[in-house]
Design an enzyme around this catalytic site. Structure first.
Site, PDB file in Angstrom:
ATOM      1  N   ASP A 135       0.864  -1.187   0.000  1.00  0.00           N
ATOM      2  CA  ASP A 135       0.000   0.000   0.000  1.00  0.00           C
ATOM      3  C   ASP A 135       0.903   1.241   0.000  1.00  0.00           C
ATOM      4  OD1 ASP A 135      -3.197   0.600   1.103  1.00  0.00           O
ATOM      5  OD2 ASP A 135      -1.728   2.243   1.078  1.00  0.00           O
ATOM      6  N   ILE A 136       0.591   2.181  -0.853  1.00  0.00           N
ATOM      7  CA  ILE A 136       1.426   3.367  -1.041  1.00  0.00           C
ATOM      8  C   ILE A 136       1.328   4.322   0.152  1.00  0.00           C
ATOM      9  CG2 ILE A 136      -0.217   4.915  -2.225  1.00  0.00           C
ATOM     10  CD1 ILE A 136       3.318   4.078  -3.440  1.00  0.00           C
ATOM     11  N   HIS A 188     -10.285  -5.316  -2.918  1.00  0.00           N
ATOM     12  CA  HIS A 188      -8.944  -5.530  -2.378  1.00  0.00           C
ATOM     13  C   HIS A 188      -9.025  -5.812  -0.896  1.00  0.00           C
ATOM     14  CE1 HIS A 188      -9.830  -1.231  -2.168  1.00  0.00           C
ATOM     15  NE2 HIS A 188      -9.058  -1.178  -1.088  1.00  0.00           N
ATOM     16  N   HIS A 191      -6.778  -5.645   2.622  1.00  0.00           N
ATOM     17  CA  HIS A 191      -5.584  -5.074   3.256  1.00  0.00           C
ATOM     18  C   HIS A 191      -4.966  -6.129   4.172  1.00  0.00           C
ATOM     19  CE1 HIS A 191      -6.565  -0.704   2.470  1.00  0.00           C
ATOM     20  NE2 HIS A 191      -7.776  -1.223   2.347  1.00  0.00           N
TER      21      HIS A 191
END
Ligand code: AMP
Length: 130
Positions: free
Chosen positions: A29-30, A93, A95
């Site tokens: 994750d950015i 998505h 996490h």
């Protein structure tokens, strides 16, 4: 319009890729809530997780397990927590977030700032265990 994750899957925008197979991709994750925070994304673009087929959902968890075990080998934590939100990016998505206490899973926590070099290094270290 294609989601940002579809653009990543198509190679149109870069990511810190951990793993990929014919059905899924995983990348860091950015804007991580914890160092090692990664996403698991099905390649077929479906917004809401429970609109995916049973087969995709089952395979997604198996793919996530492989990535989670690899993250655990490089990030000190009690376990890897799983979250599904999807309010920012309308492409299913999951996490994966290294955690020691429940509060580590809060998206209200300040995000961890990593340099591109740190992202790169972490990606390479996790990838070794895939
Ligand atoms: P949500 O849709 O609420 O589950 O949040 C979307 C997540 O995707 C956030 O944690 C973002 O930091 C992450 N994200 C958005 N764009 C990118 C990107 N280009 N590369 C990696 N992670 C991203």
């Amino acid at each position: 319009m294609a989601s940002v994750f579809t653009k990543i899957i198509q190679g149109d925008i870069p990511c810190y890729k951990i793993a990929e197979d014919s059905n899924f991709i995983s990348f860091l994750d950015i804007n991580p809530v914890k160092k090692g925070h990664a996403l698991i994304v099905p390649k077929v673009e479906v917004d809401y997780i429970f609109d995916n087929t049973d087969e995709t959902l089952a395979k997604m968890m198996v793919f996530a397990k492989k990535v989670a075990l690899a993250i655990e080998k490089e990030v000190v934590c009690k376990r890897i927590g799983i979250m599904v939100v999807g309010l920012e990016v309308a492409h299913t998505h999951m996490h994966l977030i290294p955690m020691d206490v429940e509060k580590d899973l809060s998206f209200s926590n300040p995000r961890v700032k990593l340099s591109p070099e740190e992202f790169e290094d972490l990606t390479n270290r996790i990838r070794k265990h895939i």
